[in-house]
Scaffold this motif. Structure first.
Motif, PDB file in Angstrom:
ATOM      1  N   ILE A 226       0.811  -1.227   0.000  1.00 57.11           N
ATOM      2  CA  ILE A 226       0.000   0.000   0.000  1.00 57.11           C
ATOM      3  C   ILE A 226       0.842   1.274   0.000  1.00 57.11           C
ATOM      4  CG2 ILE A 226      -1.952  -1.114   1.175  1.00 57.11           C
ATOM      5  CD1 ILE A 226      -1.240   0.509   3.657  1.00 57.11           C
ATOM      6  N   ALA A 238      -6.718  -5.274 -10.057  1.00 57.65           N
ATOM      7  CA  ALA A 238      -7.098  -6.563  -9.468  1.00 57.65           C
ATOM      8  C   ALA A 238      -8.605  -6.596  -9.232  1.00 57.65           C
ATOM      9  CB  ALA A 238      -6.345  -6.786  -8.155  1.00 57.65           C
ATOM     10  N   VAL A 243      -9.521 -10.574  -9.525  1.00 54.73           N
ATOM     11  CA  VAL A 243      -8.459 -11.517  -9.144  1.00 54.73           C
ATOM     12  C   VAL A 243      -7.795 -11.020  -7.866  1.00 54.73           C
ATOM     13  CG1 VAL A 243      -8.058 -12.063 -11.578  1.00 54.73           C
ATOM     14  CG2 VAL A 243      -6.574 -10.398 -10.436  1.00 54.73           C
ATOM     15  N   GLU A 244      -7.055 -11.895  -7.201  1.00 55.85           N
ATOM     16  CA  GLU A 244      -6.443 -11.524  -5.935  1.00 55.85           C
ATOM     17  C   GLU A 244      -5.292 -10.535  -6.135  1.00 55.85           C
ATOM     18  OE1 GLU A 244      -7.648 -12.006  -3.186  1.00 55.85           O
ATOM     19  OE2 GLU A 244      -8.862 -13.824  -3.283  1.00 55.85           O
ATOM     20  N   LEU A 245      -5.191  -9.605  -5.197  1.00 51.73           N
ATOM     21  CA  LEU A 245      -4.067  -8.676  -5.147  1.00 51.73           C
ATOM     22  C   LEU A 245      -3.117  -9.201  -4.079  1.00 51.73           C
ATOM     23  CD1 LEU A 245      -2.851  -5.906  -5.970  1.00 51.73           C
ATOM     24  CD2 LEU A 245      -4.149  -4.906  -4.098  1.00 51.73           C
ATOM     25  N   VAL A 246      -1.954  -9.654  -4.484  1.00 53.46           N
ATOM     26  CA  VAL A 246      -1.050 -10.303  -3.526  1.00 53.46           C
ATOM     27  C   VAL A 246       0.233  -9.507  -3.342  1.00 53.46           C
ATOM     28  CG1 VAL A 246      -1.926 -12.621  -3.998  1.00 53.46           C
ATOM     29  CG2 VAL A 246      -0.016 -11.732  -5.346  1.00 53.46           C
ATOM     30  N   GLU A 247       0.861  -9.713  -2.191  1.00 54.71           N
ATOM     31  CA  GLU A 247       2.198  -9.187  -1.940  1.00 54.71           C
ATOM     32  C   GLU A 247       3.134 -10.379  -1.799  1.00 54.71           C
ATOM     33  OE1 GLU A 247       2.308  -6.191   1.226  1.00 54.71           O
ATOM     34  OE2 GLU A 247       0.160  -5.956   0.918  1.00 54.71           O
ATOM     35  N   ASP A 250       2.543 -13.023   0.767  1.00 50.91           N
ATOM     36  CA  ASP A 250       1.361 -13.890   0.631  1.00 50.91           C
ATOM     37  C   ASP A 250       1.697 -15.139  -0.181  1.00 50.91           C
ATOM     38  OD1 ASP A 250      -0.459 -12.092   1.882  1.00 50.91           O
ATOM     39  OD2 ASP A 250      -0.511 -10.902   0.043  1.00 50.91           O
ATOM     40  N   MET A 260      -0.585 -19.033  -3.097  1.00 54.47           N
ATOM     41  CA  MET A 260      -0.899 -17.914  -2.195  1.00 54.47           C
ATOM     42  C   MET A 260      -1.585 -18.436  -0.940  1.00 54.47           C
ATOM     43  SD  MET A 260      -3.971 -16.151  -4.348  1.00 54.47           S
ATOM     44  CE  MET A 260      -5.200 -17.136  -5.230  1.00 54.47           C
ATOM     45  N   ARG A 261      -1.291 -17.768   0.174  1.00 56.92           N
ATOM     46  CA  ARG A 261      -1.863 -18.186   1.454  1.00 56.92           C
ATOM     47  C   ARG A 261      -3.298 -17.673   1.568  1.00 56.92           C
ATOM     48  NH1 ARG A 261       0.780 -15.102   4.628  1.00 56.92           N
ATOM     49  NH2 ARG A 261      -0.996 -13.916   5.355  1.00 56.92           N
ATOM     50  N   THR A 262      -4.253 -18.590   1.524  1.00 60.97           N
ATOM     51  CA  THR A 262      -5.649 -18.184   1.659  1.00 60.97           C
ATOM     52  C   THR A 262      -6.151 -18.610   3.033  1.00 60.97           C
ATOM     53  OG1 THR A 262      -6.763 -20.207   0.941  1.00 60.97           O
ATOM     54  CG2 THR A 262      -5.924 -18.759  -0.792  1.00 60.97           C
ATOM     55  N   THR A 263      -7.387 -18.242   3.334  1.00 65.12           N
ATOM     56  CA  THR A 263      -7.984 -18.608   4.617  1.00 65.12           C
ATOM     57  C   THR A 263      -8.140 -20.123   4.731  1.00 65.12           C
ATOM     58  OG1 THR A 263     -10.092 -18.134   3.572  1.00 65.12           O
ATOM     59  CG2 THR A 263      -9.216 -16.452   5.026  1.00 65.12           C
ATOM     60  N   CYS A 264      -8.064 -20.825   3.597  1.00 64.23           N
ATOM     61  CA  CYS A 264      -8.196 -22.296   3.624  1.00 64.23           C
ATOM     62  C   CYS A 264      -6.914 -22.984   3.197  1.00 64.23           C
ATOM     63  CB  CYS A 264      -9.314 -22.740   2.696  1.00 64.23           C
ATOM     64  SG  CYS A 264     -10.884 -22.007   3.046  1.00 64.23           S
ATOM     65  N   GLY A 265      -5.772 -22.365   3.386  1.00 67.00           N
ATOM     66  CA  GLY A 265      -4.526 -23.010   2.998  1.00 67.00           C
ATOM     67  C   GLY A 265      -3.966 -22.445   1.701  1.00 67.00           C
TER      68      GLY A 265
ATOM     69  N   MET B   1     -10.126 -16.640  -0.375  1.00 61.24           N
ATOM     70  CA  MET B   1      -9.671 -15.316   0.025  1.00 61.24           C
ATOM     71  C   MET B   1      -8.287 -15.420   0.646  1.00 61.24           C
ATOM     72  SD  MET B   1     -11.147 -12.643   2.844  1.00 61.24           S
ATOM     73  CE  MET B   1     -12.560 -13.663   3.021  1.00 61.24           C
ATOM     74  N   LEU B   2      -7.460 -14.409   0.406  1.00 65.57           N
ATOM     75  CA  LEU B   2      -6.140 -14.398   1.023  1.00 65.57           C
ATOM     76  C   LEU B   2      -6.278 -14.280   2.537  1.00 65.57           C
ATOM     77  CD1 LEU B   2      -4.159 -11.900  -1.238  1.00 65.57           C
ATOM     78  CD2 LEU B   2      -3.972 -14.385  -1.215  1.00 65.57           C
ATOM     79  N   GLY B   3      -5.387 -14.962   3.277  1.00 62.82           N
ATOM     80  CA  GLY B   3      -5.375 -14.825   4.722  1.00 62.82           C
ATOM     81  C   GLY B   3      -5.156 -13.374   5.125  1.00 62.82           C
ATOM     82  N   LYS B   4      -4.262 -12.709   4.381  1.00 58.19           N
ATOM     83  CA  LYS B   4      -3.972 -11.299   4.668  1.00 58.19           C
ATOM     84  C   LYS B   4      -5.226 -10.437   4.516  1.00 58.19           C
ATOM     85  CE  LYS B   4      -2.476  -8.918   1.364  1.00 58.19           C
ATOM     86  NZ  LYS B   4      -1.619  -8.678   0.202  1.00 58.19           N
ATOM     87  N   ARG B  95      -7.563   0.143   2.514  1.00 56.82           N
ATOM     88  CA  ARG B  95      -6.775   0.212   1.270  1.00 56.82           C
ATOM     89  C   ARG B  95      -6.184  -1.154   0.953  1.00 56.82           C
ATOM     90  NH1 ARG B  95      -2.129   4.043   0.376  1.00 56.82           N
ATOM     91  NH2 ARG B  95      -2.630   3.843  -1.810  1.00 56.82           N
ATOM     92  N   THR B  99      -9.800  -4.603  -2.783  1.00 59.23           N
ATOM     93  CA  THR B  99     -10.429  -5.488  -3.763  1.00 59.23           C
ATOM     94  C   THR B  99     -11.504  -6.368  -3.135  1.00 59.23           C
ATOM     95  OG1 THR B  99      -8.758  -7.202  -3.421  1.00 59.23           O
ATOM     96  CG2 THR B  99      -8.340  -5.616  -5.162  1.00 59.23           C
ATOM     97  N   TYR B 309      -7.457 -18.850  10.456  1.00 58.19           N
ATOM     98  CA  TYR B 309      -7.701 -18.335   9.106  1.00 58.19           C
ATOM     99  C   TYR B 309      -6.467 -17.682   8.503  1.00 58.19           C
ATOM    100  CZ  TYR B 309     -12.388 -19.893   9.846  1.00 58.19           C
ATOM    101  OH  TYR B 309     -13.460 -20.699  10.077  1.00 58.19           O
ATOM    102  N   ARG B 310      -5.308 -17.963   9.080  1.00 59.28           N
ATOM    103  CA  ARG B 310      -4.013 -17.620   8.460  1.00 59.28           C
ATOM    104  C   ARG B 310      -3.877 -16.152   8.103  1.00 59.28           C
ATOM    105  NH1 ARG B 310      -6.053 -22.422   6.756  1.00 59.28           N
ATOM    106  NH2 ARG B 310      -4.690 -24.236   6.836  1.00 59.28           N
TER     107      ARG B 310
END
Lengths: 474, 313
Positions: A226, A238, A243-247, A250, A260-265, B1-4, B95, B99, B309-310
Motif C-alpha cells: 500500500i 485486481a 483476481v487476488e491482489l497479492v504481496e 502472501d 498464495m496463502r488463503t484462509t483455507c490453505g 480469500m487471502l489470509g492477509k 486500502r 479489492t 484463518y491464516r
C-alpha cells in the motif's frame, strides 16, 4: 508571435477547428465558464473520495496526491487511430521477436545489426532468461508506448515501456469521470468504449497460462504494497479483473508451484501480473535484500510452472540506447519498414555523436539510457548556462549513459482554466495487450499534459496532469 | 480469500468499532464532567483505564483533567488507541483490502478518514466536542450502512462482523470490569444518588440508557443494569449478543469453507457461559472474576481466529 503558435494544435487554430474536435467544440461553445469551473471542482472531489491518488514521499511523511485532471478531452479520429494501432502492433511484435532472439539464438547480434556490447553491458539483460521461452512465447504481455505528435501525420514513438507500464487506471477512471460529469456529450458524440480493458486484460493473461494450469487459470496481481506510489492502480486492476491482489509475503513455493496463502490453505497461482521490478522479484536470484518478491519464483518460472507478466528481462528492449535501433529491429524481424517513426537519437557513446551533442546542447533533450519518470534529464532550451555546463561535464564523464534527441515540437491540446481554454503540450500512452492470440490495443489511452504554459515535461512526478482520450467511432 | 485480506477486513472493522466505542466513552465522561464536577477526575480515570492506555497516559500527564484526557483519546498520534490512530488503521486496512470491499464501503471509510483526520488534526475545544463525537459515530454508521447495504453475505462479510463483535464485546466487558464495584448489589448503596449516576454513565457509554428505560420498568438497580449489559440478547452491545454474533459468523465460515476450526469451539464455549445464567449466580461466583475471565477468553479467541484463518502466516 507567440512561441506556442509554432506547435501543432490538435483542436485547430485561428478559428478553424480540426475535424475530430468539431462536435465537441460545438458543444463547448454553449457551456458557461462558471458551470465548467464547478465541474472541474466536482472532478477533483470525485478523485479524492474514490482514493485515486499516488503516494509521494518527503523526508517526514507519506502524502497522497492527486494527479490533476483536465476536463477537455484529447480527441483522435478513427482514421488516425487505425494508423497508430497498425504501427504499434508492428512495433510490439518486433519487440517480442527481438526479446526471444536475444534470449535464445541472438541472430540479430550475429548479423551485426546492433552492437553486442549494447546487450552484454546492459543492466536489464538477465542471463537467467537465456535458452528459455516463456509460456505462450510472450514477453511483453502489457505495453504502454509513449507517442508524441508534431503534425497532421507526424507521430513519433518516444519510449517503448516494455517493463511494467503504469497509467492504465487513469485511462479508465478519466473516462468514468467524464461519463459522470458530461453524460450528454457521450450521447451526442460517438466515442469508442475503453471499459472492456480489465476483462480483456484478464483474458489475455489467462491465454498465456502455463501448461500446468488446470481449468480456468488463476491470475494474481503482485504489488509491492500500500505504500507504493502506484498502489491505487494495482488494487484497481485486481478489483476490476476480479483476481487476488497479492504481496510477496502472501506467496511461497509449494510443490514446485507458486501458491498464495488463503484462509483455507495454499492455492496455486498460474499467472502473476507483477508490478514489482525484476530486481526485487526473487531474492534468491536477484537482490538478496528484497522483501517484495518470492524466494524461488525464478526456479518455478524456468520450470515452466508459472507465467510472469511481463517476463523478467524485458527491459533490455526498452532502454533508450536500444530504442535508437528500433527501425533496424523492426526491419530485421518483420521485413517491413517501421510504420511509426523514431525520434532522431544521438548515442553519446559514439564519439562523433557526443561531439555533436556537446556542440548543440542548448537545442537538445538529453536523457539517461535507463532513466524514467522525467528524472535526470536535461531540456536544453529550458536550461540556463550553468545547468548546461554542469550537464556537459556529466556527459563527458559517462557518455554511454546518455542519449540526446532534438527538442520536439509536441502538439498541444487546450486545457480548461479559469480564464477559458489555453493550449498545453501533450503526449499519448496507448495500452496494448499481447497473448498468443495477437496484439490488442485499447481504443484510448493516457494523455498526459504539461500544465505549465510552454513546458514539454508531462510526467506526473514533475507536475503533469491527465486528460481523457477519445477515439471516435467513425 | 487471502489470509492477509481476511486479517485486513477483521482489523478494519475492529479499528472502526474501537473509534466508535472511544467516542461513546468520552461522551459519557464528558457528561459527568459537565453535571457532576466532583466526580470528574475519577470518571476520566476509569475512561482511561477502560481504554487500556493508563500507563501511557500517566507518563505524559500529571492530572486527569478533561482537556488532557479528551485530546489524548481523540487526537494524539502517539497514542495507538486514539480515535485518530485507529481511524488511520481502519483506512489503511481498507486500502489493503480494497479489492474485497464495494466502492460504497471504500468510499464511506475514505470519506470518514478525510473528514475526521482533518477535524482531529488540532486539539478539540469543549465547544466543538459534541459535534466531533457525533461526527465519529455518524461516519462509523455510514460505513456500517454501506457494509450491510452493499456487500455479499459471504466470508468477506463474516470477517468484517467478527472484527466488529470481538472489539465490541471486549469493550463492553472492559466497561463492566472497570465499574464492577458499582454494579454489585449492596444494601448500603441502594437508591443512593451516587449509584444512579454510576449506572447511568455505564449505560451511556454503551449508548443504552434509552433502551434500558424501555426494556424494563425503568428502575435503576444493580442487578437489572448488570443483566442488561451481560445477559440481554436484545441489547446490541451486551456480552450475550456479541458472543451469539461471533458464534454465528464463525458458523457461517465453517459452513462456507466446509471445515471445523478450533475457534468455533472456543466461541461456542464462550457463548455457553451466558446461556441460561441468572445474574445472581454470576454475582455469587464474583462479577469481577467472571468478567476478567471473559476478557481473557475474548483475547484467546481473537488469537485463535488469526491462527485458524491464516491472517499472518
Amino acid at each position: 508571435m507567440n512561441k506556442n503558435d509554432l506547435h501543432f494544435s490538435e483542436m485547430g487554430r485561428d478559428g478553424s477547428v480540426r475535424r475530430p474536435y468539431l462536435q465537441y467544440e460545438n458543444w463547448l461553445a454553449q457551456q458557461q465558464n462558471e458551470q465548467l469551473s464547478k465541474k472541474a471542482n466536482d472532478a477533483e472531489a470525485f478523485f479524492r473520495q474514490a482514493g485515486i491518488t499516488f503516494n509521494v514521499y518527503s523526508d517526514t511523511d507519506a502524502e497522497e496526491r492527486l494527479i490533476p485532471f483536465d476536463l477537455v478531452p484529447r480527441i483522435v479520429s478513427n482514421r488516425e487511430w487505425a494508423k497508430l494501432t497498425k504501427g504499434l502492433e508492428q512495433r510490439i511484435r518486433a519487440i517480442n521477436a527481438f526479446l526471444h532472439d536475444i534470449y535464445n539464438r541472438q541472430e540479430i547480434l550475429r548479423a551485426g545489426v546492433i552492437p553486442t556490447e549494447l546487450i552484454a553491458q546492459n543492466d536489464a539483460f538477465l542471463p537467467e532468461m537465456m535458452d528459455f521461452t516463456p509460456p505462450g512465447g510472450v514477453y511483453t504481455h502489457i505495453v504502454g508506448t509513449d507517442i508524441v505528435r508534431t503534425g497532421e501525420d507526424d507521430f513519433f514513438v518516444l519510449e517503448d515501456n516494455a517493463r511494467t507500464p503504469s497509467g492504465v487506471s487513469y485511462m479508465l477512471e478519466n473516462r468514468e469521470t467524464m461519463l459522470q460529469m458530461f453524460p450528454e456529450l457521450f450521447s451526442k458524440i460517438r466515442v469508442q468504449s475503453v471499459s472492456d480493458y480489465p476483462k480483456n486484460l484478464r483474458r489475455s493473461l489467462a491465454a498465456c497460462a502455463p501448461a500446468c494450469a488446470n481449468g480456468r487459470p488463476s491470475v494474481g496481481v503482485l504489488t509491492p504494497g500500500i505504500f507504493n506510489s502506484a498502489y491505487y492502480e494495482h488494487s484497481f486492476l485486481a478489483d476490476q479483473m476480479g483476481v487476488e491482489l497479492v504481496e510477496g509475503h502472501d506467496l511461497r513455493v509449494v510443490d514446485g508451484r507458486i501458491a498464495m496463502r488463503t484462509t483455507c490453505g495454499y492455492k496455486n497461482i498460474d499467472v502473476l501480473y507483477r508490478r514489482v521490478d525484476d530486481e526485487f522479484l526473487d531474492p534468491l536470484t536477484f537482490n538478496p535484500n528484497s522483501m517484495l518478491g518470492v524466494p524461488g519464483i525464478m526456479d518455478v518460472y524456468r520450470a515452466g510452472n508459472i507465467t510472469i507478466a511481463n517476463a523478467p528481462g524485458t527491459g533490455v528492449a526498452d532502454d533508450k540506447a536500444i530504442y535508437s535501433y528500433m527501425p533496424e529491429i523492426i526491419q530485421f524481424y518483420t521485413g517491413e519498414r517501421a510504420i511509426l517513426k523514431n525520434v532522431e537519437t544521438h548515442r553519446c557513446s559514439e564519439p562523433q555523436s557526443l561531439q555533436y551533442v556537446l556542440d548543440n546542447l542548448a537545442d537538445l533533450v538529453v536523457k539517461e539510457v535507463h532513466g524514467s519518470g522525467g528524472y535526470g534529464m536535461l531540456v536544453g532550451p529550458a536550461a540556463n548556462k550553468r545547468e548546461l555546463a554542469d550537464f556537459a561535464d556529466k556527459l563527458k564523464a559517462r557518455p554511454s549513459n546518455y542519449i540526446a534527441q532534438p527538442t520536439l515540437s509536441l502538439s498541444t491540446v487546450p486545457i480548461f482554466t479559469e480564464k477559458g481554454l489555453s493550449p498545453r503540450h501533450v503526449d499519448l500512452r496507448p495500452f496494448a495487450l499481447v497473448s498468443p492470440n495477437g496484439v490488442q490495443i485499447a481504443p484510448g489511452g493516457l494523455t498526459r499534459v504539461a500544465l505549465t504554459p510552454g513546458s514539454l515535461v508531462v510526467n506526473s512526478s514533475q507536475g503533469g496532469g491527465t486528460k481523457d482520450t477519445w477515439v471516435l467511432e467513425d | 480469500m487471502l489470509g492477509k485480506t481476511a486479517g485486513g477486513l477483521y482489523w478494519m472493522f475492529r479499528s472502526l468499532e474501537r473509534a466508535e466505542n472511544t467516542a461513546r466513552l468520552i461522551e459519557a465522561g464528558f457528561r459527568i464532567a459537565l453535571t457532576r464536577s466532583n466526580d470528574t477526575e475519577a470518571e476520566w480515570r476509569s475512561v482511561i483505564a477502560t481504554s487500556a492506555v493508563q500507563e501511557m497516559f500517566d507518563e505524559k500527564y500529571q492530572s486527569y483533567d478533561s482537556t488532557n484526557v479528551i485530546n489524548f483519546l481523540l487526537c494524539d498520534v502517539a497514542n495507538p488507541s486514539s480515535v485518530y490512530s485507529v481511524l488511520k488503521s481502519a483506512r489503511d486496512n481498507a486500502r489493503l483490502v480494497r479489492t474485497a470491499i464495494t466502492t460504497e464501503v471504500w468510499s464511506a471509510i475514505n470519506g470518514a478518514w478525510m473528514l475526521l483526520s482533518d477535524r482531529l488534526k488540532k486539539p478539540i475545544s469543549e465547544t466543538d466536542l459534541p459535534d466531533v463525537l457525533a461526527s465519529i459515530r455518524m461516519q462509523s454508521a455510514l460505513v456500517r450502512g454501506a457494509l450491510y447495504g452493499t456487500m455479499m453475505r459471504n466470508d468477506i462479510f463474516d470477517f468484517c462482523r467478527l472484527g466488529t463483535y470481538i472489539e465490541r464485546m471486549n469493550c463492553t466487558a472492559r466497561i463492566i470490569d472497570v465499574k464492577y464495584y458499582s454494579l454489585l448489589p449492596s444494601p448500603s448503596f441502594v437508591n443512593s444518588t451516587i449509584d444512579n449516576v454510576q449506572w447511568e454513565t455505564v449505560l451511556r457509554s454503551v449508548s443504552a440508557h434509552r433502551a434500558f428505560r424501555w426494556a424494563g420498568d425503568g428502575e435503576y438497580n444493580a442487578p437489572e443494569v448488570a443483566t442488561f449489559l451481560i445477559l440481554d440478547g436484545r441489547m446490541p452491545r451486551s456480552l450475550t449478543h456479541c458472543s451469539t454474533q461471533i458464534v454465528a459468523s464463525l458458523g457461517f465460515l465453517a459452513k462456507e469453507y466446509d471445515t471445523h476450526q478450533p475457534c468455533l469451539g472456543m466461541a461456542e464455549q464462550l457463548r455457553t457461559r451466558f446461556n441460561g445464567r441468572d445474574i445472581s449466580t454470576i454475582f455469587e461466583d464474583g462479577l469481577h472474576e467472571f468478567v476478567n475471565s471473559v476478557i481473557a477468553d475474548i483475547d484467546k479467541l481473537g488469537y485463535q481466529i488469526e491462527q485458524d484463518y491464516r491472517f499472518n502466516k
